[in-house]
Design a protein around this motif. Structure first.
Motif, PDB file in Angstrom:
ATOM      1  N   ALA A   1       0.823  -1.214   0.000  1.00  0.00           N
ATOM      2  CA  ALA A   1       0.000   0.000   0.000  1.00  0.00           C
ATOM      3  C   ALA A   1       0.859   1.267   0.000  1.00  0.00           C
ATOM      4  O   ALA A   1       1.840   1.379   0.733  1.00  0.00           O
ATOM      5  CB  ALA A   1      -0.928  -0.002   1.208  1.00  0.00           C
ATOM      6  N   VAL A   2       0.482   2.209  -0.842  1.00  0.00           N
ATOM      7  CA  VAL A   2       1.067   3.550  -0.851  1.00  0.00           C
ATOM      8  C   VAL A   2      -0.047   4.548  -0.571  1.00  0.00           C
ATOM      9  O   VAL A   2      -1.214   4.292  -0.861  1.00  0.00           O
ATOM     10  CB  VAL A   2       1.741   3.873  -2.203  1.00  0.00           C
ATOM     11  CG1 VAL A   2       2.904   2.943  -2.470  1.00  0.00           C
ATOM     12  CG2 VAL A   2       0.739   3.807  -3.349  1.00  0.00           C
ATOM     13  N   GLY A   3       0.333   5.669   0.013  1.00  0.00           N
ATOM     14  CA  GLY A   3      -0.674   6.671   0.302  1.00  0.00           C
ATOM     15  C   GLY A   3      -0.167   7.688   1.309  1.00  0.00           C
ATOM     16  O   GLY A   3       0.995   7.624   1.750  1.00  0.00           O
ATOM     17  N   PRO A   4      -1.005   8.635   1.695  1.00  0.00           N
ATOM     18  CA  PRO A   4      -0.607   9.682   2.648  1.00  0.00           C
ATOM     19  C   PRO A   4      -0.095   9.089   3.954  1.00  0.00           C
ATOM     20  O   PRO A   4      -0.726   8.209   4.546  1.00  0.00           O
ATOM     21  CB  PRO A   4      -1.906  10.461   2.873  1.00  0.00           C
ATOM     22  CG  PRO A   4      -2.738  10.189   1.660  1.00  0.00           C
ATOM     23  CD  PRO A   4      -2.399   8.786   1.244  1.00  0.00           C
ATOM     24  N   GLY A   5       1.079   9.547   4.370  1.00  0.00           N
ATOM     25  CA  GLY A   5       1.644   9.104   5.632  1.00  0.00           C
ATOM     26  C   GLY A   5       2.356   7.768   5.592  1.00  0.00           C
ATOM     27  O   GLY A   5       2.920   7.344   6.603  1.00  0.00           O
ATOM     28  N   LEU A   6       2.331   7.082   4.455  1.00  0.00           N
ATOM     29  CA  LEU A   6       2.989   5.783   4.340  1.00  0.00           C
ATOM     30  C   LEU A   6       4.384   5.951   3.741  1.00  0.00           C
ATOM     31  O   LEU A   6       4.602   6.772   2.852  1.00  0.00           O
ATOM     32  CB  LEU A   6       2.158   4.837   3.467  1.00  0.00           C
ATOM     33  CG  LEU A   6       0.755   4.513   3.986  1.00  0.00           C
ATOM     34  CD1 LEU A   6       0.023   3.601   3.000  1.00  0.00           C
ATOM     35  CD2 LEU A   6       0.818   3.862   5.361  1.00  0.00           C
ATOM     36  N   ALA A   7       5.310   5.137   4.223  1.00  0.00           N
ATOM     37  CA  ALA A   7       6.702   5.278   3.789  1.00  0.00           C
ATOM     38  C   ALA A   7       7.001   4.546   2.492  1.00  0.00           C
ATOM     39  O   ALA A   7       8.033   4.798   1.869  1.00  0.00           O
ATOM     40  CB  ALA A   7       7.631   4.763   4.892  1.00  0.00           C
ATOM     41  N   GLN A   8       6.123   3.630   2.090  1.00  0.00           N
ATOM     42  CA  GLN A   8       6.380   2.839   0.883  1.00  0.00           C
ATOM     43  C   GLN A   8       6.564   3.740  -0.333  1.00  0.00           C
ATOM     44  O   GLN A   8       5.786   4.669  -0.563  1.00  0.00           O
ATOM     45  CB  GLN A   8       5.234   1.874   0.629  1.00  0.00           C
ATOM     46  CG  GLN A   8       5.379   1.056  -0.636  1.00  0.00           C
ATOM     47  CD  GLN A   8       6.609   0.156  -0.620  1.00  0.00           C
ATOM     48  OE1 GLN A   8       6.877  -0.502   0.364  1.00  0.00           O
ATOM     49  NE2 GLN A   8       7.347   0.143  -1.725  1.00  0.00           N
ATOM     50  N   GLU A   9       7.582   3.444  -1.115  1.00  0.00           N
ATOM     51  CA  GLU A   9       7.916   4.282  -2.258  1.00  0.00           C
ATOM     52  C   GLU A   9       7.329   3.739  -3.558  1.00  0.00           C
ATOM     53  O   GLU A   9       7.095   2.540  -3.703  1.00  0.00           O
ATOM     54  CB  GLU A   9       9.429   4.395  -2.406  1.00  0.00           C
ATOM     55  CG  GLU A   9      10.098   5.140  -1.256  1.00  0.00           C
ATOM     56  CD  GLU A   9      11.612   5.133  -1.358  1.00  0.00           C
ATOM     57  OE1 GLU A   9      12.228   6.114  -0.912  1.00  0.00           O
ATOM     58  OE2 GLU A   9      12.174   4.146  -1.880  1.00  0.00           O
ATOM     59  N   MET A  10       7.110   4.651  -4.486  1.00  0.00           N
ATOM     60  CA  MET A  10       6.839   4.354  -5.888  1.00  0.00           C
ATOM     61  C   MET A  10       8.030   4.866  -6.691  1.00  0.00           C
ATOM     62  O   MET A  10       8.832   5.659  -6.183  1.00  0.00           O
ATOM     63  CB  MET A  10       5.569   5.067  -6.367  1.00  0.00           C
ATOM     64  CG  MET A  10       4.301   4.620  -5.697  1.00  0.00           C
ATOM     65  SD  MET A  10       2.878   5.598  -6.278  1.00  0.00           S
ATOM     66  CE  MET A  10       3.147   7.138  -5.370  1.00  0.00           C
ATOM     67  N   TYR A  11       8.107   4.452  -7.930  1.00  0.00           N
ATOM     68  CA  TYR A  11       9.163   4.960  -8.801  1.00  0.00           C
ATOM     69  C   TYR A  11       8.534   5.825  -9.889  1.00  0.00           C
ATOM     70  O   TYR A  11       7.639   5.381 -10.597  1.00  0.00           O
ATOM     71  CB  TYR A  11       9.958   3.811  -9.428  1.00  0.00           C
ATOM     72  CG  TYR A  11      10.958   3.206  -8.471  1.00  0.00           C
ATOM     73  CD1 TYR A  11      12.310   3.533  -8.553  1.00  0.00           C
ATOM     74  CD2 TYR A  11      10.545   2.337  -7.466  1.00  0.00           C
ATOM     75  CE1 TYR A  11      13.241   2.993  -7.670  1.00  0.00           C
ATOM     76  CE2 TYR A  11      11.458   1.797  -6.574  1.00  0.00           C
ATOM     77  CZ  TYR A  11      12.801   2.129  -6.678  1.00  0.00           C
ATOM     78  OH  TYR A  11      13.703   1.602  -5.791  1.00  0.00           O
ATOM     79  N   VAL A  12       9.028   7.045  -9.983  1.00  0.00           N
ATOM     80  CA  VAL A  12       8.572   7.981 -11.013  1.00  0.00           C
ATOM     81  C   VAL A  12       9.748   8.221 -11.952  1.00  0.00           C
ATOM     82  O   VAL A  12      10.803   8.709 -11.514  1.00  0.00           O
ATOM     83  CB  VAL A  12       8.084   9.310 -10.400  1.00  0.00           C
ATOM     84  CG1 VAL A  12       7.624  10.268 -11.498  1.00  0.00           C
ATOM     85  CG2 VAL A  12       6.959   9.062  -9.392  1.00  0.00           C
TER      86      VAL A  12
END
Length: 208
Positions: free
Chosen positions: A173-184
């Motif tokens: 899960a990604v979202g506000p307040g979460l540390a998990q990253e996405m790659y842009v």
């Protein structure tokens, strides 16, 4: 084993029984996948095909997760026999050419389906947040790139303002307040920074 070797031989000698068992077994697999949390797994139960390569079985077109097209080779013997089988035995299930015992296939498909459901929820959350920031993204502007995806993420091409922005979305899960990253555009960002990076790339800025 629940069924005797003689009774199994009798089934295998009758193509109609083989087909009936294979279809019933596949229906039972779909039901078990739903019980395990999979969303709308599908098999072409009416179109199973016999093949000399898999005697005593039918091959079905099969999807799990939804939209992931593949094939399933299901033994046409009683369900109890199939469930007791192993990947190395004569009653293995073949999913996309890989042999599984019943329980192992159910576990793997349920895990994969759950991961993809998480990715799709992440994408929906991401698109909603970008829309709130004024970026006009609809379903037609968000397209998966299977060739740039992996086992634990899917890369999406976001078409916005005449530009294409690559975003790799994980199965966590990604979202506000979460540390998990996405790659842009190949660079890692947590939620707020990812939104900024996507907005910048859509405006022509270089990411990284």
């Amino acid at each position: 084993m629940t069924d005797s070797a003689e009774s199994i031989r009798e089934v295998l000698a009758d193509d109609d029984q083989v087909a009936a068992h294979a279809r019933a077994n596949t229906a039972a697999l779909l039901a078990e996948l739903v019980d395990g949390g999979c969303v709308e797994p599908w098999a072409a139960l009416d179109d199973g095909e016999a093949d000399d390569e898999w005697p005593g079985c039918l091959q079905f077109s099969f999807e799990c997760p939804q939209g992931y097209e593949g094939d399933l080779v299901m033994p046409g013997v009683p369900l109890a026999v199939v469930k007791e089988g192993t990947a190395e035995g004569p009653w293995a299930l073949l999913h996309n050419g890989v042999a599984y015992g019943w329980a192992d296939l159910v576990a793997e498909l349920c895990s994969f389906d759950a991961a993809r459901q998480t990715i799709w929820a992440n994408v929906e959350r991401l698109v909603g947040a970008l829309n709130e920031r004024g970026l006009p993204l609809g379903e037609a502007e968000v397209n998966a790139d299977p060739d740039a995806s992996g086992d634990s993420w899917v890369t999406y091409l976001l078409a916005v303002n005449g530009r294409t922005v690559r975003v790799s979305v994980p199965d966590v899960a990604v979202g506000p307040g979460l540390a998990q990253e996405m790659y842009v555009e190949g660079y890692p960002f947590a939620w707020e920074a990812a939104l900024e990076a996507i907005g910048g790339a859509a405006a022509g800025a270089v990411v990284g």
